[in-house]
Scaffold this motif. Structure first.
Motif, PDB file in Angstrom:
ATOM      1  N   PRO A   1       8.144  38.444 -48.613  1.00  0.00           N
ATOM      2  CA  PRO A   1       7.495  37.130 -48.666  1.00  0.00           C
ATOM      3  C   PRO A   1       8.230  36.192 -49.623  1.00  0.00           C
ATOM      4  N   GLU A   2       8.157  34.909 -49.330  1.00  0.00           N
ATOM      5  CA  GLU A   2       8.808  33.930 -50.182  1.00  0.00           C
ATOM      6  C   GLU A   2       8.036  33.762 -51.496  1.00  0.00           C
ATOM      7  N   VAL A   3       8.787  33.407 -52.524  1.00  0.00           N
ATOM      8  CA  VAL A   3       8.157  33.076 -53.806  1.00  0.00           C
ATOM      9  C   VAL A   3       7.407  31.756 -53.636  1.00  0.00           C
ATOM     10  N   GLU A   4       6.194  31.668 -54.168  1.00  0.00           N
ATOM     11  CA  GLU A   4       5.374  30.475 -53.964  1.00  0.00           C
ATOM     12  C   GLU A   4       4.771  29.998 -55.269  1.00  0.00           C
ATOM     13  N   VAL A   5       4.407  28.716 -55.281  1.00  0.00           N
ATOM     14  CA  VAL A   5       3.560  28.191 -56.342  1.00  0.00           C
ATOM     15  C   VAL A   5       2.140  28.599 -55.987  1.00  0.00           C
ATOM     16  N   LYS A   6       1.522  29.360 -56.846  1.00  0.00           N
ATOM     17  CA  LYS A   6       0.248  30.008 -56.502  1.00  0.00           C
ATOM     18  C   LYS A   6      -0.942  29.085 -56.775  1.00  0.00           C
TER      19      LYS A   6
ATOM     20  N   VAL B   1      -2.540  43.505 -63.024  1.00  0.00           N
ATOM     21  CA  VAL B   1      -3.341  42.408 -62.471  1.00  0.00           C
ATOM     22  C   VAL B   1      -3.910  42.769 -61.098  1.00  0.00           C
ATOM     23  N   ILE B   2      -3.144  43.499 -60.283  1.00  0.00           N
ATOM     24  CA  ILE B   2      -3.600  43.798 -58.931  1.00  0.00           C
ATOM     25  C   ILE B   2      -4.846  44.674 -58.932  1.00  0.00           C
ATOM     26  N   ARG B   3      -5.100  45.374 -60.037  1.00  0.00           N
ATOM     27  CA  ARG B   3      -6.287  46.221 -60.138  1.00  0.00           C
ATOM     28  C   ARG B   3      -7.536  45.411 -60.494  1.00  0.00           C
ATOM     29  N   THR B   4      -7.333  44.323 -61.196  1.00  0.00           N
ATOM     30  CA  THR B   4      -8.487  43.593 -61.721  1.00  0.00           C
ATOM     31  C   THR B   4      -8.652  42.204 -61.128  1.00  0.00           C
ATOM     32  N   ARG B   5      -7.542  41.477 -60.930  1.00  0.00           N
ATOM     33  CA  ARG B   5      -7.626  40.100 -60.418  1.00  0.00           C
ATOM     34  C   ARG B   5      -6.533  39.866 -59.381  1.00  0.00           C
ATOM     35  N   PRO B   6      -6.606  40.567 -58.259  1.00  0.00           N
ATOM     36  CA  PRO B   6      -5.531  40.449 -57.253  1.00  0.00           C
ATOM     37  C   PRO B   6      -5.369  39.036 -56.709  1.00  0.00           C
ATOM     38  N   GLN B   7      -6.422  38.208 -56.831  1.00  0.00           N
ATOM     39  CA  GLN B   7      -6.334  36.847 -56.320  1.00  0.00           C
ATOM     40  C   GLN B   7      -5.295  36.012 -57.075  1.00  0.00           C
ATOM     41  N   LEU B   8      -4.862  36.478 -58.250  1.00  0.00           N
ATOM     42  CA  LEU B   8      -3.863  35.741 -59.019  1.00  0.00           C
ATOM     43  C   LEU B   8      -2.435  36.040 -58.588  1.00  0.00           C
ATOM     44  N   LEU B   9      -2.263  37.022 -57.715  1.00  0.00           N
ATOM     45  CA  LEU B   9      -0.921  37.423 -57.288  1.00  0.00           C
ATOM     46  C   LEU B   9      -0.553  36.780 -55.963  1.00  0.00           C
ATOM     47  N   SER B  10       0.728  36.589 -55.766  1.00  0.00           N
ATOM     48  CA  SER B  10       1.244  36.112 -54.482  1.00  0.00           C
ATOM     49  C   SER B  10       1.603  37.309 -53.610  1.00  0.00           C
ATOM     50  N   LEU B  11       1.838  37.046 -52.340  1.00  0.00           N
ATOM     51  CA  LEU B  11       2.295  38.119 -51.450  1.00  0.00           C
ATOM     52  C   LEU B  11       3.620  38.689 -51.935  1.00  0.00           C
TER      53      LEU B  11
ATOM     54  N   PHE C   1      -4.998  38.332 -48.153  1.00  0.00           N
ATOM     55  CA  PHE C   1      -4.354  37.356 -47.266  1.00  0.00           C
ATOM     56  C   PHE C   1      -4.601  37.761 -45.811  1.00  0.00           C
ATOM     57  N   PRO C   2      -5.848  37.720 -45.364  1.00  0.00           N
ATOM     58  CA  PRO C   2      -6.195  38.240 -44.028  1.00  0.00           C
ATOM     59  C   PRO C   2      -5.576  37.458 -42.866  1.00  0.00           C
ATOM     60  N   ASP C   3      -5.197  36.205 -43.098  1.00  0.00           N
ATOM     61  CA  ASP C   3      -4.634  35.393 -42.016  1.00  0.00           C
ATOM     62  C   ASP C   3      -3.107  35.378 -42.032  1.00  0.00           C
ATOM     63  N   SER C   4      -2.507  36.080 -42.942  1.00  0.00           N
ATOM     64  CA  SER C   4      -1.044  36.075 -43.062  1.00  0.00           C
ATOM     65  C   SER C   4      -0.413  37.081 -42.104  1.00  0.00           C
ATOM     66  N   GLN C   5       0.495  36.603 -41.248  1.00  0.00           N
ATOM     67  CA  GLN C   5       1.217  37.514 -40.366  1.00  0.00           C
ATOM     68  C   GLN C   5       2.119  38.447 -41.166  1.00  0.00           C
ATOM     69  N   ILE C   6       2.667  37.939 -42.258  1.00  0.00           N
ATOM     70  CA  ILE C   6       3.554  38.774 -43.075  1.00  0.00           C
ATOM     71  C   ILE C   6       2.792  39.954 -43.667  1.00  0.00           C
ATOM     72  N   SER C   7       1.576  39.698 -44.159  1.00  0.00           N
ATOM     73  CA  SER C   7       0.805  40.800 -44.749  1.00  0.00           C
ATOM     74  C   SER C   7       0.463  41.834 -43.683  1.00  0.00           C
ATOM     75  N   LYS C   8       0.180  41.392 -42.457  1.00  0.00           N
ATOM     76  CA  LYS C   8      -0.147  42.328 -41.376  1.00  0.00           C
ATOM     77  C   LYS C   8       1.079  43.137 -40.967  1.00  0.00           C
ATOM     78  N   ILE C   9       2.222  42.466 -40.845  1.00  0.00           N
ATOM     79  CA  ILE C   9       3.453  43.170 -40.450  1.00  0.00           C
ATOM     80  C   ILE C   9       3.836  44.213 -41.495  1.00  0.00           C
ATOM     81  N   ASN C  10       3.783  43.833 -42.766  1.00  0.00           N
ATOM     82  CA  ASN C  10       4.145  44.779 -43.830  1.00  0.00           C
ATOM     83  C   ASN C  10       3.155  45.936 -43.913  1.00  0.00           C
ATOM     84  N   ALA C  11       1.867  45.641 -43.739  1.00  0.00           N
ATOM     85  CA  ALA C  11       0.869  46.714 -43.774  1.00  0.00           C
ATOM     86  C   ALA C  11       1.069  47.666 -42.599  1.00  0.00           C
TER      87      ALA C  11
END
Length: 477
Positions: A179-184, A362-372, A400-410
């Motif tokens: 995934p691309e680096v993003e401004v979160k 962070v992914i254990r406690t506040r995953p919403q703060l992380l990017s893909l 990121f339930p609507d992300s095609q990238i997250s689905k492909i990687n999963a």
């Protein structure tokens, strides 16, 4: 002609009978070679007779036989070795096309006792699947002598003449997308159920349990303001009303209540910018969801039907009030409407970037703060066979339930961890070359070869080089 034939038959009848039916002469040796050429087998068998002595009237029929592991048998044309007198008799019989042997011999030779002599047999036969791992035996049947050697049913010449081919294990390559680096830019919404007097919008801190509600709001605001991982960019207050009363009045009431809450926040925390408010009036969506989740609500389906099928709000309310002579509406008014009267406080912010070690925590406690991208890097910091590797991709799909990238990687993760069926489910509706490649691998693992080939070909046409490799692997298998 008839006289000659009768004389020959008489000569054969006078030959001595062998001591046994299936016998092998002593001191016979064999040399065998086998080669595969395309769909055929080339077999060469040398029968070395150097130390074999055969009486003048004796005969030995050497029949090579291929015996498979399932006991399937393939007889090859035999070699016939005779003494001098027997040879003459057979030549005469064969000259007149008399049926002498059950299977026509490849060679008929006369044994030259006390001399070196080798019979060379060659065969070209179809290379059939059942022959894999088969053995070669030679059956020997002697006649015309008193002592033709040790009686044996068969002599093993070579084990595994066509070695069992190891099952080709294809090595497929799944597609991951970095995934691309993003401004979160993120936002979170919190509910503040502030109590108001009927028909009023002034916020009264000591009215009913407002003190406890505002204490929770205060704790939330301070935690956000003190969070060094966040930069708050905007705040929005949204007001909602319950469906009782007049629709237009409820819309205005929701707006005024939202503004009063916004004014409270601005005054208490000295916010003079980056905050707005809006009122959305009657919360029919919230009512429908609450009714649908109710376990013992009378006329549940009728309530939902009235909400769904009546676009006119006045008629919708009339339909609800008519259910069971108003008793259903009374239940809604007392038990379901109060929770709809609320303000929502939405905070928009930008989360800072995290390195891999930080992101692991962070992914254990506040995953919403992380990017893909950060989640992808965290996943790949773990071994692919580990439970953490799988967990991170599961979290990514959830966040990121609507992300095609997250689905492909999963899906790629599911394939590599042995859950091809789950990978197929994850890729429903995803139409990209990477998804097609992963579907091809998943279907190949499920032994759905035709579907696998179709998806590989689609991905190849779209320029996916991994699919080209995978199709080659599939074809080799």
């Amino acid at each position: 002609m008839k006289k000659i034939y009768l004389i020959l038959i008489s000569l054969i009848a006078l030959l001595p009978v062998a001591a046994g039916n299936i016998v092998y002469p002593e001191n016979v040796k064999y040399a065998f070679r086998a080669e595969k050429e395309g769909n055929t087998l080339h077999l060469n068998l040398d029968i070395v007779l150097d130390e074999m002595h055969l009486p003048t009237q004796g005969m030995v029929v050497f029949t090579p036989v291929i015996i498979a592991q399932d006991q399937k048998i393939y007889h090859l044309a035999p070699a016939v070795v005779t003494g001098s007198n027997r040879y003459k008799v057979l030549q005469r019989l064969l000259a007149y096309d008399n049926p002498v042997f059950e299977q026509s011999p490849q060679v008929l030779v006369k044994r030259k006792n006390s001399s070196s002599q080798t019979i060379s047999l060659s065969y070209i036969i179809p290379n059939e699947e059942w022959m894999q791992g088969a053995d070669l035996y030679v059956y020997g049947e002697a006649s015309g002598c008193v002592n033709c050697g040790n009686v044996q049913d068969q002599q093993l010449v070579k084990n595994d003449i066509v070695p069992l081919q190891p099952v080709y294990v294809p090595v497929y390559t799944v597609s991951y997308i970095v995934p691309e680096v993003e401004v979160k830019e993120r936002s979170e919404t919190f509910v503040a159920r502030i109590n108001y007097e009927v028909g009023r919008y002034e916020l009264l801190p000591n009215y009913k349990n407002n003190a406890a509600v505002l204490a929770d709001v205060d704790a939330l605001v301070k935690s956000l303001q003190n969070d060094r991982d966040l930069t708050i960019t905007h705040r929005t207050v949204t007001g909602y009303a319950s469906p009782d009363g007049n629709f237009d009045s409820n819309l205005l009431l929701s707006q005024n209540r939202a503004k009063s809450f916004m004014d409270y926040l601005q005054q208490k925390y000295r916010w003079d910018a980056n905050i707005t408010y809006e009122g959305r009036g009657e919360d029919w969506v919230g009512l429908r969801e609450a009714v649908e989740n109710a376990s013992n609500l009378s006329q549940k389906h009728a309530i939902i039907a009235a909400i769904d099928n009546r676009s006119d709000i006045a008629r919708r309310k009339q339909s609800l009030k008519a259910l069971e002579k108003g008793s259903v509406y009374k239940t809604l008014l007392n038990e379901y409407f109060p929770s709809l009267r609320r303000n929502e406080f939405k905070v928009s912010y930008i989360a800072r970037a995290f390195n891999v070690e930080e992101a692991r925590e962070v992914i254990r406690t506040r995953p919403q703060l992380l990017s893909l991208n950060e989640m992808f890097l965290v996943a790949n910091s773990y071994p692919k066979e580990s439970k953490e590797f799988k967990e991170v991709f599961d979290i990514a799909v959830r966040m990121f339930p609507d992300s095609q990238i997250s689905k492909i990687n999963a899906a790629a993760m599911e394939i590599e961890t042995g859950s091809a069926e789950r990978a197929i489910e994850r890729l429903i509706g995803v139409e990209t070359p990477e998804a097609w490649n992963n579907l091809g691998v998943a279907y190949a693992q499920c032994q759905e070869v035709d579907l696998a080939r179709q998806y590989f070909q689609r991905a190849i046409q779209a320029g996916n080089t991994q699919a080209l490799h995978n199709l080659e692997q599939l074809n080799k298998k």
